[in-house]
Design a protein around this motif. Structure first.
Motif, PDB file in Angstrom:
ATOM      1  N   LEU A  19       0.651  -1.249  -0.084  1.00  0.00           N
ATOM      2  CA  LEU A  19       0.064   0.139   0.101  1.00  0.00           C
ATOM      3  C   LEU A  19       0.852   1.307   0.117  1.00  0.00           C
ATOM      4  N   ASN A  20       1.977   1.513   0.803  1.00  0.00           N
ATOM      5  CA  ASN A  20       3.017   2.413   0.747  1.00  0.00           C
ATOM      6  C   ASN A  20       3.451   2.672  -0.459  1.00  0.00           C
ATOM      7  N   SER A  21       3.515   1.572  -1.373  1.00  0.00           N
ATOM      8  CA  SER A  21       4.425   1.603  -2.490  1.00  0.00           C
ATOM      9  C   SER A  21       3.404   1.851  -3.739  1.00  0.00           C
ATOM     10  N   TYR A  72       5.002   6.363  -4.617  1.00  0.00           N
ATOM     11  CA  TYR A  72       4.886   5.100  -5.634  1.00  0.00           C
ATOM     12  C   TYR A  72       6.292   4.514  -5.684  1.00  0.00           C
ATOM     13  N   ASP A  73       6.653   3.337  -5.232  1.00  0.00           N
ATOM     14  CA  ASP A  73       7.704   2.504  -5.436  1.00  0.00           C
ATOM     15  C   ASP A  73       7.241   1.197  -6.226  1.00  0.00           C
ATOM     16  N   THR A 109      14.741   2.228  -2.376  1.00  0.00           N
ATOM     17  CA  THR A 109      15.050   1.768  -3.706  1.00  0.00           C
ATOM     18  C   THR A 109      14.722   3.044  -4.654  1.00  0.00           C
ATOM     19  N   GLN A 110      15.075   4.249  -3.806  1.00  0.00           N
ATOM     20  CA  GLN A 110      14.692   5.519  -4.738  1.00  0.00           C
ATOM     21  C   GLN A 110      15.558   5.895  -5.822  1.00  0.00           C
ATOM     22  N   THR A 111      15.409   6.114  -6.888  1.00  0.00           N
ATOM     23  CA  THR A 111      16.004   6.428  -8.083  1.00  0.00           C
ATOM     24  C   THR A 111      16.824   8.030  -7.707  1.00  0.00           C
ATOM     25  N   THR A 207      -3.905   5.981 -13.841  1.00  0.00           N
ATOM     26  CA  THR A 207      -4.089   4.653 -14.215  1.00  0.00           C
ATOM     27  C   THR A 207      -4.549   3.655 -13.038  1.00  0.00           C
ATOM     28  N   ASN A 208      -3.811   3.863 -11.967  1.00  0.00           N
ATOM     29  CA  ASN A 208      -4.376   3.061 -10.770  1.00  0.00           C
ATOM     30  C   ASN A 208      -5.981   2.942 -10.491  1.00  0.00           C
TER      31      ASN A 208
END
Length: 247
Positions: A19-21, A72-73, A109-111, A207-208
């Motif tokens: 959910l947090n991603s 969003y991840d 995992t952040q860019t 989109t989601n």
């Protein structure tokens, strides 16, 4: 096989991470229920954007989670999907699955920000190809788009006010585009603005929301769509404010 308490704890961590991603609610429910089947324990999961309920059919134990909806991840969403598939296909056991989820929860995992900024500039140039704009406007949209992206991201580190980053991003785009055209550096004001808005548009949220509605998760879909409309409205407000200031 894990105990019921261990299984519920792992499922709660999986649901919270998804959910947090930015995962859809139906994905969260399906993933957790498939984990329960793989562990030979029937689990029922009900998820919304603000709460997750997990219960075991043969028990009175029900776990309630109230996660804080984050950004969003998609890398984490993909990683959890792969881990859950490996677990259901018995490629890994529960202990390995549980440890992998814990490691994933602690992984960032952040860019890199510089790559995000460069990507924002490239995204801003894409609509110009449709408009068949001049080379000057193509370059300017790259500059305006990445500048607005930087301002919208940096403002959140100073002010945690809802939608302020979108307003600042839209205002930056409107201001820069108006000034560039006013001083005859740009050709088409609206082409530059529309192109530069692309990095700020809540495309994933829209989109989601559509995916949620198609999957008959009406409440979550409407909530996501409402959020997307508010974001779009904040961006538009910033742009209009800047244009009014300049003219």
């Amino acid at each position: 096989m894990p105990t019921e308490k261990e299984l519920l704890a792992t499922c709660s961590q999986v649901g919270n991470l998804l959910l947090n991603s930015g995962a859809e609610t139906f994905r969260i429910e399906n993933t957790i229920e498939h984990i329960g089947k793989a562990a030979q324990t029937p689990i029922v999961c009900y998820s919304t954007l603000t709460a997750i309920f997990i219960t075991i059919n043969e028990s009175t134990d029900t776990l309630f989670i109230k996660p804080k909806m984050g950004g969003y991840d998609l890398k984490k969403v993909d990683a959890i999907n792969q881990l859950s598939r490996d677990f259901t296909q018995q490629k890994i056991n529960f202990n390995q699955f549980n440890q992998a989820i814990k490691n994933l929860d602690q992984t960032v995992t952040q860019t890199p920000f510089t790559l995000q900024v460069f990507g924002a500039g490239l995204v801003s140039m894409a609509p110009m190809l449709v408009f068949k704009a001049t080379w000057t406007d193509l370059f300017l949209s790259f500059f305006v788009g990445l500048t607005a992206f930087i301002f919208s991201k940096k403002i959140t580190s100073y002010y945690d006010f809802p939608y302020i980053s979108e307003v600042i991003g839209g205002f930056t785009i409107g201001l820069l585009a108006s000034l560039l055209v006013k001083f005859n550096l740009g050709d088409n004001l609206y082409n530059i603005i529309i192109s530069s808005l692309m990095p700020l548009v809540p495309g994933v949220a829209i989109t989601n929301a559509i995916r949620e509605i198609i999957a008959k998760e009406i409440i979550s879909g409407i909530v996501r769509m409402t959020y997307a409309f508010f974001v779009a409205g904040a961006i538009a407000f910033g742009v209009i404010l800047a244009i009014e200031v300049c003219h």
